[in-house]
Design a protein around this motif. Structure first.
Motif, PDB file in Angstrom:
ATOM      1  N   TYR A 163      -6.668  11.036 -11.202  1.00 15.30           N
ATOM      2  CA  TYR A 163      -6.126  10.607 -12.492  1.00 15.30           C
ATOM      3  C   TYR A 163      -5.134   9.468 -12.313  1.00 15.30           C
ATOM      4  N   LEU A 164      -4.216   9.614 -11.349  1.00 15.45           N
ATOM      5  CA  LEU A 164      -3.174   8.612 -11.153  1.00 15.45           C
ATOM      6  C   LEU A 164      -3.768   7.266 -10.746  1.00 15.45           C
ATOM      7  N   ILE A 165      -4.764   7.278  -9.874  1.00 20.93           N
ATOM      8  CA  ILE A 165      -5.379   6.026  -9.437  1.00 20.93           C
ATOM      9  C   ILE A 165      -6.036   5.309 -10.617  1.00 20.93           C
ATOM     10  N   LEU A 166      -6.755   6.037 -11.451  1.00 22.87           N
ATOM     11  CA  LEU A 166      -7.401   5.415 -12.610  1.00 22.87           C
ATOM     12  C   LEU A 166      -6.368   4.939 -13.630  1.00 22.87           C
ATOM     13  N   HIS A 167      -5.323   5.731 -13.820  1.00 22.10           N
ATOM     14  CA  HIS A 167      -4.245   5.340 -14.736  1.00 22.10           C
ATOM     15  C   HIS A 167      -3.592   4.034 -14.279  1.00 22.10           C
ATOM     16  N   LEU A 168      -3.273   3.938 -13.002  1.00 26.13           N
ATOM     17  CA  LEU A 168      -2.646   2.724 -12.478  1.00 26.13           C
ATOM     18  C   LEU A 168      -3.618   1.546 -12.521  1.00 26.13           C
ATOM     19  N   LEU A 192       3.222   8.322  -3.852  1.00 25.82           N
ATOM     20  CA  LEU A 192       2.195   9.143  -4.486  1.00 25.82           C
ATOM     21  C   LEU A 192       2.561  10.617  -4.396  1.00 25.82           C
ATOM     22  N   SER A 193       3.053  11.037  -3.241  1.00 20.99           N
ATOM     23  CA  SER A 193       3.449  12.427  -3.054  1.00 20.99           C
ATOM     24  C   SER A 193       4.516  12.831  -4.063  1.00 20.99           C
ATOM     25  N   ASP A 194       5.510  11.972  -4.237  1.00 24.54           N
ATOM     26  CA  ASP A 194       6.596  12.277  -5.168  1.00 24.54           C
ATOM     27  C   ASP A 194       6.146  12.200  -6.624  1.00 24.54           C
ATOM     28  N   ILE A 223      -6.388  -0.691  -3.135  1.00 26.95           N
ATOM     29  CA  ILE A 223      -7.283   0.447  -3.330  1.00 26.95           C
ATOM     30  C   ILE A 223      -8.535  -0.046  -4.050  1.00 26.95           C
ATOM     31  N   ARG A 224      -9.680   0.289  -3.530  1.00 26.85           N
ATOM     32  CA  ARG A 224     -10.935  -0.032  -4.194  1.00 26.85           C
ATOM     33  C   ARG A 224     -11.527   1.251  -4.778  1.00 26.85           C
ATOM     34  N   VAL A 225     -11.838   1.197  -6.058  1.00 24.66           N
ATOM     35  CA  VAL A 225     -12.517   2.313  -6.720  1.00 24.66           C
ATOM     36  C   VAL A 225     -14.012   2.132  -6.481  1.00 24.66           C
ATOM     37  N   LEU A 226     -14.598   3.037  -5.727  1.00 24.34           N
ATOM     38  CA  LEU A 226     -16.002   2.905  -5.339  1.00 24.34           C
ATOM     39  C   LEU A 226     -16.952   3.528  -6.357  1.00 24.34           C
ATOM     40  N   ASP A 227     -16.501   4.562  -7.046  1.00 24.40           N
ATOM     41  CA  ASP A 227     -17.340   5.232  -8.049  1.00 24.40           C
ATOM     42  C   ASP A 227     -16.445   5.693  -9.187  1.00 24.40           C
ATOM     43  N   TYR A 237     -10.552  12.253 -16.873  1.00 23.64           N
ATOM     44  CA  TYR A 237      -9.795  11.072 -17.296  1.00 23.64           C
ATOM     45  C   TYR A 237     -10.492  10.368 -18.444  1.00 23.64           C
ATOM     46  N   GLU A 238      -9.723  10.066 -19.453  1.00 24.48           N
ATOM     47  CA  GLU A 238     -10.213   9.258 -20.557  1.00 24.48           C
ATOM     48  C   GLU A 238      -9.285   8.069 -20.732  1.00 24.48           C
TER      49      GLU A 238
END
Length: 248
Positions: A163-168, A192-194, A223-227, A237-238
């Motif tokens: 979720y966080l990766i897509l949000h960012l 990311l941990s925090d 970061i590359r989103v592969l899928d 995630y929406e």
């Protein structure tokens, strides 16, 4: 920190105003913002922009760079509340409260537009359109925090990270920090941990799972989103399809 009075970015020709993510301003409102702005501030990565319990006389809009909002307990444990990107207003709590309830720290070298806190009331008094814009900004921040609270309370570690990766990615894409499924990533696994509320070891293991499933890759601060479809399904995630947002 270095504050500059000369060579400021002109509000009328601000590069952020050319982006479709931001709502155009009327002439009088833009005139007010130009006068409201008192300068620009350049801070290095790791510098504190606003400090928890501080009564700063200034508010800021990020012009360039990344920052993060965070709150720290007495024993040093830190919760990353959110990340801040160009166009985000920093210190909005100071417009209505006596002091800040969290800190904001630069992740990268960051340029800020500086505004006088004591002039904020004139926005509500004389410029109802801009007053609504500030209310909208506060409501949007609440909306973003809603998503993070759901993650902390209900999503698994793998779902939280997805979720966080897509949000960012979606927020960064609005300001040119992400494109073609590639996201600038100046944050560390510790950040990311925090943000996720899990240990660094757990974060590392969770990232490894995403790598193994070939959902993302992470090399050299990118970061590359592969899928994306699979990542979004995993995170429930929406994307929030916002109308153009205010820029102050």
């Amino acid at each position: 920190m270095t504050e500059t009075a000369a060579f400021q970015t002109n509000c009328r020709t601000c590069p952020l105003r050319q982006k479709t993510a931001f709502r155009p301003l009327e002439g009088k409102e833009l005139d007010f913002i130009s006068n409201f702005k008192s300068g620009e501030l350049t801070v290095e990565a790791g510098a504190t922009i606003v400090q928890e319990e501080n009564k700063s006389p200034h508010l800021y809009t990020i012009l360039e760079g990344w920052a993060f909002r965070h709150k720290t307990l007495n024993d040093g444990r830190r919760q990353v509340l959110n990340f801040a990107l160009p166009g985000d207003l920093v210190g909005i709590q100071l417009a209505v409260l006596k002091d800040m309830q969290h800190s904001v720290t630069a992740l990268t070298d960051t340029t800020l537009c500086v505004f006088q806190r004591d002039k904020v009331w004139s926005i509500f008094k004389d410029h109802p359109g801009l007053a609504f814009a500030m209310t909208w900004i506060a409501a949007r921040e609440e909306q973003i925090l809603d998503g993070h609270i759901i993650s902390l309370g209900q999503r698994t570690a793998l779902e939280r990270l997805s979720y966080l990766i897509l949000h960012l990615y979606d927020r960064a894409q609005d300001v040119g920090y992400a494109s073609n499924q590639m996201l600038d990533a100046p944050f560390s696994q510790s950040h990311l941990s925090d943000a996720l509320g899990i240990t660094p070891v757990h974060t590392s293991r969770t990232l490894r799972k995403l790598f193994e499933r070939e959902l993302i890759s992470w090399e050299k601060d990118r970061i590359r989103v592969l899928d994306r479809d699979a990542l979004a399904k995993l995170a429930s995630y929406e994307a929030v399809l916002d109308e153009p947002r205010p820029l102050i």
